[in-house]
Design an enzyme around this catalytic site. Structure first.
Site: not given
Ligand code: GDP
Ligand code: IMO
Ligand code: MG
Length: 431
Positions: A13-14, A17, A19, A41-42, A225, A416
């Site tokens: 996850g994170d 996606k 962006k 959290g996207h 995720q 970025g």
């Molecule tokens: P998601 O859950 O897959 O949508 O990702 P998140 O938003 O939770 O986490 C990605 C984080 O990295 C966010 O704070 C974005 O703004 C940041 N981000 C995305 N792409 C880049 C990148 O290429 N470089 C940097 N420095 N930050 C990025």
């Molecule tokens: P995005 O879409 C990262 C993790 C939680 C925990 C496990 C189970 O932003 O990538 P839950 O609340 O789903 O029952 O928790 O999954 N988790 C994530 N980790 N990014 C996420 O979403 C997540 N959604 C759940 O931290 O380990």
């Molecule tokens: Mg996220």
């Protein structure tokens, strides 16, 4: 030319996606979330303004594009309404660009309470959930006692289902957890007040998408995720409660699998994880702190510091297999700009033997130690670069190596958080 593209996280996850979905929405007509809930959290950054979407598909900032919350999503209506109101205030939400599946299950107040209480009871066996009620909501769905978004449209039916659920939940909450239970009328009134506001968006989204496809519309399927958090294919039990992999795009929207053209996996140039569970390439101490600070690695949903580590090629190859990936998007390359040396995990040592296939088994993974190859860093700012060939040679080599190890080509790179900090190699919609 691909019309229907699935975006999934290839790690825990994170991966960025949000962006990437925002950028690709330019080429799509509809963006649909197909699983998960507001555990996601996207992040999307546009003109220096930061949006974090938990339920709203990440394409919502584009005018004249439709956003869909599909059947496989679990919806906390209060959170959704909050997101709608913020977007309304900014003049982005016009009431016509959102559709919610009548089949999507609702997250109820008792789901959140149960999520948090059950985690507490688990002690050091806890999963580290987001506490948003995701697991308990999917439990009710599987138990066939859940309440769906469509039920909000019939107040008598909703009250009936609520009564049955609260009776059952209160039994556990009061007699096992020794906590105060829930009152039917309170929850009923709260949900009916919200229902009034979101009812216009609740439709048969499977039919809507089918009709759109027949009209040659392009659809982007937004996963939440990541692969390693998949309930079946992830590092169980340290996973979320839905299928996060590409196959879920079909069942989570009611679109047949033969209609999906491509699956694209998003991966960071290193690895992060939030919550508990094995993570073989995890770093600690100063090295971890530096990477966390550089990458801004704090949860977009809970604000928790993310665990950070080196790139794991076994995990990516596994994600490529499970999702049938056609392309990779490698994000956060810029975060590695200041490192002298980079490590890439190319194998694990398990009980004295080298293994090169990712064991999606938490107990086995706990016993794995990484075997690394070392790469020299490039020590140059990559954030302004727009073409692959302009990247420092060592950064190019690093990307080429990740492609080689995973067997999948990169179609985009991200250097970025902003929209324009992107290197488009091969737009998956147009080429
Ligand atoms: P998601 O859950 O897959 O949508 O990702 P998140 O938003 O939770 O986490 C990605 C984080 O990295 C966010 O704070 C974005 O703004 C940041 N981000 C995305 N792409 C880049 C990148 O290429 N470089 C940097 N420095 N930050 C990025
Ligand atoms: P995005 O879409 C990262 C993790 C939680 C925990 C496990 C189970 O932003 O990538 P839950 O609340 O789903 O029952 O928790 O999954 N988790 C994530 N980790 N990014 C996420 O979403 C997540 N959604 C759940 O931290 O380990
Ligand atoms: Mg996220």
């Amino acid at each position: 030319m691909a019309k229907n593209i699935v975006i999934v996280g290839a790690q825990w996850g994170d991966e960025g996606k949000g962006k990437i979905v925002d950028i690709l929405t330019k080429n799509a007509d509809i963006v649909v979330r197909f699983q998960g809930g507001n555990n996601a959290g996207h992040t999307v950054i546009v003109n220096d303004e930061k949006y974090v979407f938990h339920l709203m598909p990440s394409g919502i900032l584009h005018e004249n594009k439709a956003c869909v919350i599909g059947d496989g999503v679990v919806v906390d209506p209060e959170v959704l309404l909050g997101e709608i109101e913020v977007l309304e205030e900014k003049g982005i939400f016009n009431g016509k660009n959102l559709h919610i599946s009548k089949n999507a299950h609702l997250i109820m107040p008792y789901h959140k309470r149960l999520d948090i209480s059950k985690e507490r009871l688990k002690g050091d066996q806890k999963i580290g959930t987001t506490g948003r009620g995701i697991g308990p909501a999917y439990e009710d769905k599987a138990a066939r006692t859940g309440i769906k978004c469509g039920d909000l449209l019939d107040e008598n039916l909703f009250r009936e289902k609520l009564k049955r659920n609260i009776t059952e939940k209160n039994h556990y909450i009061q007699n096992v957890l020794h906590q105060v239970g829930f009152e039917v009328h309170e929850v009923y009134h709260t949900y009916m007040a919200i229902a009034e506001k979101i009812a216009p968006y609740i439709i048969d989204t499977s039919h809507y998408l089918y009709t759109a496809m027949n009209a040659k519309k392009k659809i982007l399927f937004e996963g939440a995720q990541g692969t390693l958090l998949d309930i079946d294919h992830g590092t169980y039990p340290y996973v979320t409660s839905s299928n996060t992999t590409a196959g879920a795009a079909s069942v989570g929207t009611g679109i047949g699998p033969t209609r999906l053209d491509k699956a694209i996996g998003i991966t960071k140039a290193y690895t992060t994880r939030v919550g508990e569970g094995p993570f073989p390439t995890e770093l600690d101490g100063k090295e971890a702190d530096r990477l966390r600070e550089h990458g801004g690695e704090y949860g977009a949903t809970t604000g928790r510091p993310r665990r950070v580590g080196w790139f794991d090629a076994l995990a990516l190859r596994y994600a490529a297999r499970i999702n049938g990936l056609d392309g990779l998007v490698i994000t956060k390359l810029d975060v590695l700009d200041n490192l002298k040396k980079l490590k890439v995990c190319i194998g694990y040592k398990y009980k004295g033997k080298k293994i090169t296939d990712f064991p999606a088994d938490a107990a086995m993974l706990e016993l794995c130690t990484p075997i690394y190859e070392i790469h020299e860093g490039w020590f140059e700012d990559t954030t302004k670069i727009k073409k692959f060939e302009k990247l420092p040679k060592k950064a190019q080599e690093y990307i080429r190596r990740l492609e080689e190890l995973s067997g999948i080509k990169a179609v985009m790179l991200s250097v970025g958080a902003a929209r324009n900090e992107t290197i488009m190699i091969k737009n998956p919609f147009t080429r």
